[in-house]
Design a protein around this motif. Structure first.
Motif, PDB file in Angstrom:
ATOM      1  N   GLU A 171       0.835  -1.191   0.000  1.00 28.11           N
ATOM      2  CA  GLU A 171       0.000   0.000   0.000  1.00 28.11           C
ATOM      3  C   GLU A 171       0.872   1.243   0.000  1.00 28.11           C
ATOM      4  O   GLU A 171       2.001   1.227   0.484  1.00 28.11           O
ATOM      5  CB  GLU A 171      -0.950   0.010   1.207  1.00 28.11           C
ATOM      6  CG  GLU A 171      -0.294   0.297   2.546  1.00 28.11           C
ATOM      7  CD  GLU A 171       0.201  -0.939   3.259  1.00 28.11           C
ATOM      8  OE1 GLU A 171       0.404  -0.871   4.481  1.00 28.11           O
ATOM      9  OE2 GLU A 171       0.384  -1.961   2.594  1.00 28.11           O
ATOM     10  N   SER A 172       0.347   2.311  -0.558  1.00 31.41           N
ATOM     11  CA  SER A 172       1.068   3.580  -0.617  1.00 31.41           C
ATOM     12  C   SER A 172       0.032   4.696  -0.728  1.00 31.41           C
ATOM     13  O   SER A 172      -1.175   4.451  -0.659  1.00 31.41           O
ATOM     14  CB  SER A 172       2.031   3.607  -1.810  1.00 31.41           C
ATOM     15  OG  SER A 172       1.304   3.493  -3.021  1.00 31.41           O
ATOM     16  N   SER A 173       0.496   5.921  -0.919  1.00 32.75           N
ATOM     17  CA  SER A 173      -0.421   7.044  -1.105  1.00 32.75           C
ATOM     18  C   SER A 173       0.061   7.867  -2.290  1.00 32.75           C
ATOM     19  O   SER A 173       1.268   7.955  -2.551  1.00 32.75           O
ATOM     20  CB  SER A 173      -0.506   7.902   0.153  1.00 32.75           C
ATOM     21  OG  SER A 173       0.773   8.385   0.521  1.00 32.75           O
ATOM     22  N   GLN A 199      -2.459  12.284  -1.307  1.00 28.83           N
ATOM     23  CA  GLN A 199      -2.535  11.572  -0.031  1.00 28.83           C
ATOM     24  C   GLN A 199      -3.731  10.624   0.036  1.00 28.83           C
ATOM     25  O   GLN A 199      -4.300  10.386   1.101  1.00 28.83           O
ATOM     26  CB  GLN A 199      -2.594  12.570   1.136  1.00 28.83           C
ATOM     27  CG  GLN A 199      -1.398  13.493   1.234  1.00 28.83           C
ATOM     28  CD  GLN A 199      -0.071  12.724   1.322  1.00 28.83           C
ATOM     29  OE1 GLN A 199       0.044  11.800   2.132  1.00 28.83           O
ATOM     30  NE2 GLN A 199       0.898  13.091   0.521  1.00 28.83           N
ATOM     31  N   GLN A 200      -4.122  10.063  -1.108  1.00 29.21           N
ATOM     32  CA  GLN A 200      -5.175   9.058  -1.151  1.00 29.21           C
ATOM     33  C   GLN A 200      -4.539   7.666  -1.138  1.00 29.21           C
ATOM     34  O   GLN A 200      -3.586   7.418  -1.863  1.00 29.21           O
ATOM     35  CB  GLN A 200      -6.036   9.230  -2.405  1.00 29.21           C
ATOM     36  CG  GLN A 200      -6.823  10.528  -2.431  1.00 29.21           C
ATOM     37  CD  GLN A 200      -7.654  10.682  -3.687  1.00 29.21           C
ATOM     38  OE1 GLN A 200      -7.371  10.062  -4.714  1.00 29.21           O
ATOM     39  NE2 GLN A 200      -8.685  11.516  -3.625  1.00 29.21           N
ATOM     40  N   GLU A 201      -5.082   6.791  -0.309  1.00 26.71           N
ATOM     41  CA  GLU A 201      -4.523   5.447  -0.178  1.00 26.71           C
ATOM     42  C   GLU A 201      -4.761   4.638  -1.456  1.00 26.71           C
ATOM     43  O   GLU A 201      -5.809   4.739  -2.087  1.00 26.71           O
ATOM     44  CB  GLU A 201      -5.161   4.718   1.011  1.00 26.71           C
ATOM     45  CG  GLU A 201      -4.880   5.349   2.368  1.00 26.71           C
ATOM     46  CD  GLU A 201      -3.441   5.183   2.798  1.00 26.71           C
ATOM     47  OE1 GLU A 201      -2.709   4.406   2.150  1.00 26.71           O
ATOM     48  OE2 GLU A 201      -3.040   5.819   3.782  1.00 26.71           O
ATOM     49  N   GLN A 202      -3.768   3.838  -1.819  1.00 32.42           N
ATOM     50  CA  GLN A 202      -3.904   2.982  -2.988  1.00 32.42           C
ATOM     51  C   GLN A 202      -3.077   1.720  -2.791  1.00 32.42           C
ATOM     52  O   GLN A 202      -2.162   1.683  -1.966  1.00 32.42           O
ATOM     53  CB  GLN A 202      -3.459   3.710  -4.256  1.00 32.42           C
ATOM     54  CG  GLN A 202      -2.038   4.225  -4.211  1.00 32.42           C
ATOM     55  CD  GLN A 202      -1.676   5.086  -5.409  1.00 32.42           C
ATOM     56  OE1 GLN A 202      -2.514   5.399  -6.240  1.00 32.42           O
ATOM     57  NE2 GLN A 202      -0.409   5.455  -5.500  1.00 32.42           N
ATOM     58  N   ASP A 253      -9.279   2.579   2.914  1.00 27.07           N
ATOM     59  CA  ASP A 253      -8.364   2.462   4.051  1.00 27.07           C
ATOM     60  C   ASP A 253      -7.427   1.289   3.775  1.00 27.07           C
ATOM     61  O   ASP A 253      -7.517   0.647   2.722  1.00 27.07           O
ATOM     62  CB  ASP A 253      -9.132   2.259   5.363  1.00 27.07           C
ATOM     63  CG  ASP A 253     -10.121   1.096   5.288  1.00 27.07           C
ATOM     64  OD1 ASP A 253      -9.666  -0.045   5.102  1.00 27.07           O
ATOM     65  OD2 ASP A 253     -11.335   1.336   5.401  1.00 27.07           O
ATOM     66  N   THR A 254      -6.517   1.019   4.708  1.00 25.37           N
ATOM     67  CA  THR A 254      -5.536  -0.056   4.508  1.00 25.37           C
ATOM     68  C   THR A 254      -5.761  -1.221   5.466  1.00 25.37           C
ATOM     69  O   THR A 254      -4.824  -1.909   5.845  1.00 25.37           O
ATOM     70  CB  THR A 254      -4.104   0.488   4.664  1.00 25.37           C
ATOM     71  OG1 THR A 254      -3.965   1.099   5.961  1.00 25.37           O
ATOM     72  CG2 THR A 254      -3.792   1.505   3.582  1.00 25.37           C
TER      73      THR A 254
END
Length: 320
Positions: free
Chosen positions: A37-39, A43-46, A72-73
């Motif tokens: 996971e990253s952003s 700053q949106q989670e992906q 979310d993660t």
């Protein structure tokens, strides 16, 4: 062709063709997944997902499959994102034979981690921990146990905070480096040529990225005169907290201990970085790997001996 909508359509078409080639290369065989996971810049989670499989000629390959935006993660959200991506390209989860993530609890947790949730649907999807991630964290943890290393990297972070927090300071550093290069070229201290004297910045090192600490140390050494000039200018601007921080950093930056540790870390990281790059080659065998390890140990031992140490110490003294 320069219309924004047309460009997005072209990029989308290229992505679809590339992914189609990857799926054809997989050819309905078993595969493993690599996920993290990253952003993004907003700053949106992906979630980034890669496939790992053996191609038709018996070579292990890794192919990027796609990115998925996630709310979310949590492990359940990440599992749904992975399943959605696999279903989109008609890749059955029953063909999944391996999964690789980092050591975050939402990834490898034994009770509710992503690893456990995936294995409930596909028991053959064995989990393999990212060893490069683990080894890098081990090296960083060991280095921080040394008081001098901890002091050096602490001040290195302070330096990056002072110089890398605004476009103005980054621009000041680039201008100072350009002035230094012009003067050095006039004096004949450096050579001109294609690919030489490229512009560089101060990247923040990451604990899980190979070479990131080495790259930061190398850049600080190369930009040393320019950094000193910028810190001096920032310290003379006003009596603000920022100026006082720059003055304090300048005193540390000019100290022999900082310069000595800078050279020592550059020397050691240089040896270990060469070893790391060699060990990660796809055609590397265990016999040659052991020889490379022994050669690196010999290099480090030579540095500790009188001749090697005296030469290194003289180089550090001349740099100051």
């Amino acid at each position: 062709m320069i219309d924004h909508k047309i460009q997005k359509q072209l990029i989308g078409s290229c992505a679809r063709e590339t992914t189609k080639f990857v799926i054809e290369e997989l050819h309905d065989e078993c595969f493993a997944i690599l996920a993290d996971e990253s952003s993004d810049v907003y700053q949106q989670e992906q979630l980034a997902l890669c496939l790992r499989f053996v191609n038709k000629i018996g070579e292990p390959v890794e192919r990027f499959l796609g990115l998925a935006q996630v709310a979310d993660t949590t492990s359940l959200t990440l599992k749904e994102a992975i399943q959605t991506l696999l279903m989109k390209y008609q890749l059955p989860i029953s063909k999944l034979r391996g999964q690789g993530y980092d050591s975050a609890s939402n990834m490898k947790g034994h009770v509710n981690g992503l690893k456990k949730l995936i294995m409930e649907d596909s028991p053959s999807a064995y989990y393999v921990h990212c060893l490069a991630y683990q080894l890098q964290l081990t090296l960083v943890a060991v280095a921080k146990e040394n008081i001098d290393c901890k002091w050096f990297f602490g001040h290195l972070v302070d330096l990056l905070n002072v110089l890398g927090m605004s476009c103005k300071k980054i621009c000041m550093l680039h201008v100072a480096q350009a002035e230094y290069m012009i003067e050095a070229l006039k004096q004949g201290e450096i050579e001109a040529g294609q690919g030489l004297n490229q512009e560089m910045g101060l990247a923040r090192p990451g604990d899980t990225r190979w070479r990131s600490h080495y790259k930061t140390v190398m850049h600080v050494m190369s930009l040393y005169p320019s950094i000193m000039k910028v810190l001096f200018r920032l310290g003379k601007e006003s009596n603000s907290a920022e100026a006082l921080g720059a003055q304090t950093m300048l005193e540390v930056f000019k100290s022999f201990l900082f310069v000595f540790m800078l050279h020592l870390m550059n020397e050691i990281f240089g040896y270990t970085s060469d070893l790391s790059n060699a060990l990660q080659k796809s055609d590397q065998d265990i016999v040659n790997a052991v020889d490379l390890l022994e050669f690196t140990k010999v290099q480090l031992q030579v540095l500790r001996e009188d001749d090697g140490w005296n030469e290194f110490l003289e180089k550090s003294l001349l740099f100051v």
